[in-house]
Design a protein around this motif. Structure first.
Motif, PDB file in Angstrom:
ATOM      1  N   ALA A  14       0.797  -1.291  -0.108  1.00 19.11           N
ATOM      2  CA  ALA A  14      -0.073  -0.168   0.061  1.00 19.11           C
ATOM      3  C   ALA A  14       0.670   1.390  -0.752  1.00 19.11           C
ATOM      4  O   ALA A  14       0.521   2.416  -0.636  1.00 19.11           O
ATOM      5  CB  ALA A  14      -0.554  -0.264   0.947  1.00 19.11           C
ATOM      6  N   ALA A  15       1.856   0.737   1.201  1.00 16.77           N
ATOM      7  CA  ALA A  15       2.612   2.796   0.862  1.00 16.77           C
ATOM      8  C   ALA A  15       3.752   2.547  -0.431  1.00 16.77           C
ATOM      9  O   ALA A  15       3.355   4.075  -0.936  1.00 16.77           O
ATOM     10  CB  ALA A  15       4.148   2.130   1.838  1.00 16.77           C
ATOM     11  N   LEU A  16       3.481   1.540  -1.222  1.00 13.15           N
ATOM     12  CA  LEU A  16       4.430   1.859  -2.165  1.00 13.15           C
ATOM     13  C   LEU A  16       3.246   1.821  -3.453  1.00 13.15           C
ATOM     14  O   LEU A  16       3.483   3.137  -4.312  1.00 13.15           O
ATOM     15  CB  LEU A  16       5.961   0.594  -3.145  1.00 13.15           C
ATOM     16  N   GLY A  17       1.953   2.065  -3.532  1.00 19.86           N
ATOM     17  CA  GLY A  17       1.180   2.373  -4.148  1.00 19.86           C
ATOM     18  C   GLY A  17       0.171   2.963  -4.198  1.00 19.86           C
ATOM     19  O   GLY A  17      -0.031   3.733  -4.984  1.00 19.86           O
ATOM     20  N   THR A  73       7.659  -5.347 -17.965  1.00 19.23           N
ATOM     21  CA  THR A  73       6.948  -6.303 -16.326  1.00 19.23           C
ATOM     22  C   THR A  73       7.729  -5.735 -15.384  1.00 19.23           C
ATOM     23  O   THR A  73       6.716  -6.001 -14.598  1.00 19.23           O
ATOM     24  CB  THR A  73       8.278  -7.325 -16.566  1.00 19.23           C
ATOM     25  N   ALA A  74       8.182  -4.671 -14.898  1.00 19.11           N
ATOM     26  CA  ALA A  74       9.007  -4.186 -13.870  1.00 19.11           C
ATOM     27  C   ALA A  74       7.389  -3.319 -13.588  1.00 19.11           C
ATOM     28  O   ALA A  74       7.603  -3.437 -12.997  1.00 19.11           O
ATOM     29  CB  ALA A  74      10.375  -3.693 -13.862  1.00 19.11           C
ATOM     30  N   ARG A  75       7.384  -2.377 -15.057  1.00 13.20           N
ATOM     31  CA  ARG A  75       6.471  -1.115 -14.191  1.00 13.20           C
ATOM     32  C   ARG A  75       5.164  -1.908 -13.585  1.00 13.20           C
ATOM     33  O   ARG A  75       4.431  -1.801 -13.220  1.00 13.20           O
ATOM     34  CB  ARG A  75       6.002  -1.098 -15.259  1.00 13.20           C
ATOM     35  N   GLN A  76       4.573  -3.282 -14.486  1.00 14.58           N
ATOM     36  CA  GLN A  76       3.491  -3.735 -14.544  1.00 14.58           C
ATOM     37  C   GLN A  76       3.354  -4.387 -12.470  1.00 14.58           C
ATOM     38  O   GLN A  76       1.956  -4.138 -12.664  1.00 14.58           O
ATOM     39  CB  GLN A  76       2.639  -4.727 -15.559  1.00 14.58           C
ATOM     40  N   ALA A  77       4.533  -4.862 -12.481  1.00 14.51           N
ATOM     41  CA  ALA A  77       4.530  -5.351 -11.222  1.00 14.51           C
ATOM     42  C   ALA A  77       4.279  -4.393  -9.836  1.00 14.51           C
ATOM     43  O   ALA A  77       3.065  -4.614  -9.049  1.00 14.51           O
ATOM     44  CB  ALA A  77       5.772  -5.809 -10.504  1.00 14.51           C
ATOM     45  N   LEU A  78       4.641  -3.380 -10.167  1.00 18.72           N
ATOM     46  CA  LEU A  78       4.363  -2.090  -9.963  1.00 18.72           C
ATOM     47  C   LEU A  78       2.697  -1.677  -8.985  1.00 18.72           C
ATOM     48  O   LEU A  78       2.042  -1.022  -8.682  1.00 18.72           O
ATOM     49  CB  LEU A  78       5.474  -0.664  -9.337  1.00 18.72           C
ATOM     50  N   GLU A  79       2.980  -1.609 -10.878  1.00 17.61           N
ATOM     51  CA  GLU A  79       0.977  -1.167 -11.188  1.00 17.61           C
ATOM     52  C   GLU A  79       0.504  -2.548 -10.416  1.00 17.61           C
ATOM     53  O   GLU A  79      -0.933  -1.577  -9.907  1.00 17.61           O
ATOM     54  CB  GLU A  79       1.134  -1.320 -12.869  1.00 17.61           C
ATOM     55  N   THR A  80       0.477  -3.299 -10.995  1.00 14.51           N
ATOM     56  CA  THR A  80      -0.370  -4.088  -9.806  1.00 14.51           C
ATOM     57  C   THR A  80      -0.877  -4.220  -8.239  1.00 14.51           C
ATOM     58  O   THR A  80      -1.838  -4.275  -7.450  1.00 14.51           O
ATOM     59  CB  THR A  80       0.313  -5.747 -10.091  1.00 14.51           C
ATOM     60  N   LEU A  81       0.494  -3.451  -7.405  1.00  8.32           N
ATOM     61  CA  LEU A  81       0.274  -3.141  -6.533  1.00  8.32           C
ATOM     62  C   LEU A  81      -0.097  -2.325  -5.712  1.00  8.32           C
ATOM     63  O   LEU A  81      -1.432  -2.068  -4.697  1.00  8.32           O
ATOM     64  CB  LEU A  81       2.137  -2.851  -5.655  1.00  8.32           C
ATOM     65  N   LEU A  83      -3.480  -1.321  -7.359  1.00  7.70           N
ATOM     66  CA  LEU A  83      -4.047  -1.523  -7.719  1.00  7.70           C
ATOM     67  C   LEU A  83      -4.707  -2.738  -6.761  1.00  7.70           C
ATOM     68  O   LEU A  83      -6.402  -2.476  -6.875  1.00  7.70           O
ATOM     69  CB  LEU A  83      -4.670  -2.658  -9.262  1.00  7.70           C
ATOM     70  N   TRP A  84      -4.066  -2.943  -6.173  1.00  8.99           N
ATOM     71  CA  TRP A  84      -4.545  -4.504  -5.272  1.00  8.99           C
ATOM     72  C   TRP A  84      -4.764  -3.118  -4.182  1.00  8.99           C
ATOM     73  O   TRP A  84      -5.242  -3.808  -3.280  1.00  8.99           O
ATOM     74  CB  TRP A  84      -3.670  -5.300  -4.570  1.00  8.99           C
ATOM     75  N   PHE A 152      -1.790 -13.612   1.588  1.00 12.71           N
ATOM     76  CA  PHE A 152      -1.432 -12.661   1.021  1.00 12.71           C
ATOM     77  C   PHE A 152      -2.203 -11.704  -0.298  1.00 12.71           C
ATOM     78  O   PHE A 152      -3.033 -11.260  -0.401  1.00 12.71           O
ATOM     79  CB  PHE A 152      -0.550 -11.792   0.585  1.00 12.71           C
ATOM     80  N   LEU A 153      -1.976 -13.319  -0.972  1.00 13.70           N
ATOM     81  CA  LEU A 153      -3.265 -13.016  -2.634  1.00 13.70           C
ATOM     82  C   LEU A 153      -4.695 -12.856  -1.995  1.00 13.70           C
ATOM     83  O   LEU A 153      -5.367 -11.768  -2.733  1.00 13.70           O
ATOM     84  CB  LEU A 153      -2.815 -14.748  -3.027  1.00 13.70           C
ATOM     85  N   ASN A 154      -4.845 -14.215  -1.025  1.00 18.73           N
ATOM     86  CA  ASN A 154      -6.370 -14.078  -0.805  1.00 18.73           C
ATOM     87  C   ASN A 154      -6.512 -12.723  -0.231  1.00 18.73           C
ATOM     88  O   ASN A 154      -7.776 -11.917  -0.546  1.00 18.73           O
ATOM     89  CB  ASN A 154      -6.690 -14.884   0.335  1.00 18.73           C
ATOM     90  N   ARG A 155      -5.937 -11.662   0.339  1.00 18.43           N
ATOM     91  CA  ARG A 155      -6.936 -10.770   0.945  1.00 18.43           C
ATOM     92  C   ARG A 155      -6.519  -9.438  -0.196  1.00 18.43           C
ATOM     93  O   ARG A 155      -7.950  -8.820  -0.233  1.00 18.43           O
ATOM     94  CB  ARG A 155      -5.399  -9.853   1.633  1.00 18.43           C
ATOM     95  N   VAL A 156      -5.468  -9.427  -1.160  1.00 16.82           N
ATOM     96  CA  VAL A 156      -5.461  -8.556  -2.336  1.00 16.82           C
ATOM     97  C   VAL A 156      -6.812  -8.322  -2.878  1.00 16.82           C
ATOM     98  O   VAL A 156      -7.218  -7.887  -3.889  1.00 16.82           O
ATOM     99  CB  VAL A 156      -3.944  -8.139  -3.181  1.00 16.82           C
ATOM    100  N   ARG A 157      -6.687 -10.051  -3.532  1.00 18.49           N
ATOM    101  CA  ARG A 157      -8.150 -10.456  -4.600  1.00 18.49           C
ATOM    102  C   ARG A 157      -9.512  -9.790  -3.841  1.00 18.49           C
ATOM    103  O   ARG A 157     -10.575 -10.451  -4.434  1.00 18.49           O
ATOM    104  CB  ARG A 157      -7.121 -11.478  -4.883  1.00 18.49           C
ATOM    105  N   ALA A 158      -9.485  -9.921  -2.498  1.00 21.92           N
ATOM    106  CA  ALA A 158     -10.826 -10.137  -1.819  1.00 21.92           C
ATOM    107  C   ALA A 158     -11.989  -8.915  -2.359  1.00 21.92           C
ATOM    108  O   ALA A 158     -11.576  -7.624  -2.846  1.00 21.92           O
ATOM    109  CB  ALA A 158     -10.635  -9.842  -0.244  1.00 21.92           C
ATOM    110  N   THR A 159     -13.018  -9.044  -2.857  1.00 28.22           N
ATOM    111  CA  THR A 159     -13.992  -8.013  -3.281  1.00 28.22           C
ATOM    112  C   THR A 159     -15.146  -7.718  -2.457  1.00 28.22           C
ATOM    113  O   THR A 159     -14.971  -9.417  -1.285  1.00 28.22           O
ATOM    114  CB  THR A 159     -14.468  -8.625  -4.632  1.00 28.22           C
TER     115      THR A 159
END
Length: 305
Positions: A14-17, A73-81, A83-84, A152-159
């Motif tokens: 979240a801090a990076l995002g 690929t590196a940009r997408q990793a940070l982009e995904t953080l 989004l999550w 971690f995945l279960n948390r960030v993909r929760a809706t």
């Protein structure tokens, strides 16, 4: 303990995002350059995949593609953080264009079940969030090796309202998927992950034999569910983040063929068609060709030494 560690990871993400998008872009560009300079795993795998999938590229062209793939690929990793860790409604505003969404609505209305095949192209996490806004769905996933990673995945993909059910890619999952499709539900599958030995067939992918899942074809053949390909492709970048075009296309009929060899060949052709749209947005840092056809005497192309 795993939940506590996952919560700490979430705070870091979240801090990076929260960093301004121009900062994240520069950070991603730096990570991509570092991978290349250190010849990190991502760099080696992407280079080898380009050699296999695009053998006719000139050395200078391959080097340029290699740099662009690592940067994206590196940009997408940070982009995904980002989004999550941001509200989904805010994330979905980054979808500037939609194509083929009527196919999705019609497939749901038909009531025969829907299989969404989502290749590793563009940002599939944003696609998941868009799908969850439209309907409840189950996502087949390969769990991380660590309990912390899975928490971690279960948390960030929760809706909201638990509209997304994550199903581990294991034996009992197949029964759950058949049941959900039989009830007219929606299932999301990443179709270009290498399955375990015994769970696939070999078929060409960019001209190279790749071990490919037979599960998607079996589900489509036995349930009569509609198969749609979907992806979120980057189309622009602004100070407030990238913009995406969401695409949905009908799958070729052969993807539901009774013969699994025909089905996986159709599956790979469709994924390849999408990946060729913009090779830099496809996940070339994944070891897609590790398993080789029996009796071919081919070695693992990623083995070193």
């Amino acid at each position: 303990m795993a939940r506590f560690a996952a919560a700490l990871l979430y705070l870091l993400a979240a801090a990076l995002g929260r960093l301004p998008w121009p900062w994240l872009m520069r950070l991603g560009d730096g990570v991509g350059a570092l991978w290349r300079r250190l010849d990190a795993r991502e760099s080696r795998v992407a280079r080898r995949n380009l050699e296999l999938a695009y053998p006719d590229l000139l050395p200078a062209e391959r080097a340029q593609w290699h740099r662009e793939i690592l940067r994206t690929t590196a940009r997408q990793a940070l982009e995904t953080l980002r989004l999550w860790t941001h509200p989904h409604a805010r994330n979905l505003r980054s979808i500037r264009e939609t194509h083929g969404t009527a196919l999705f609505d019609a497939a749901i209305a038909a009531g025969r079940g829907v299989i969404v095949a989502a290749p590793h192209h563009g940002n599939w996490e944003l696609l998941n969030q868009w799908l969850a806004e439209r309907t409840a769905l189950a996502i087949l996933y390969r769990p991380p090796e660590s309990a912390i990673g899975e928490a971690f995945l279960n948390r960030v993909r929760a809706t909201r309202g638990a509209r997304v059910t994550q199903i581990r890619a294991e034996g009992p999952a197949v029964r759950q998927l058949f049941k959900r499709l039989g009830a007219g539900g929606v299932v999301g599958i990443l179709p270009d992950q290498q399955p375990k030995a015994g769970d696939g067939e070999f078929a060409p992918f960019f001209g190279v034999q790749a071990f490919t899942m037979t599960l998607l074809g079996r589900l489509a053949h036995r349930t009569g569910a509609t198969v749609l390909f979907a992806w979120c492709e980057r189309v622009d970048t602004h100070a407030d983040g990238p913009g995406f075009a969401l695409h949905i296309e009908a799958a070729p009929a052969d993807i539901a063929a009774a013969d699994p060899k025909i089905a996986v060949a159709a599956l790979n052709r469709a994924v390849e068609h999408i990946a060729r749209r913009d090779p830099a947005q496809y996940q070339w840092t994944y070891k897609r060709y590790t398993l080789r056809p029996p009796g071919s005497a081919e070695k693992n192309p990623y083995a070193e030494g």
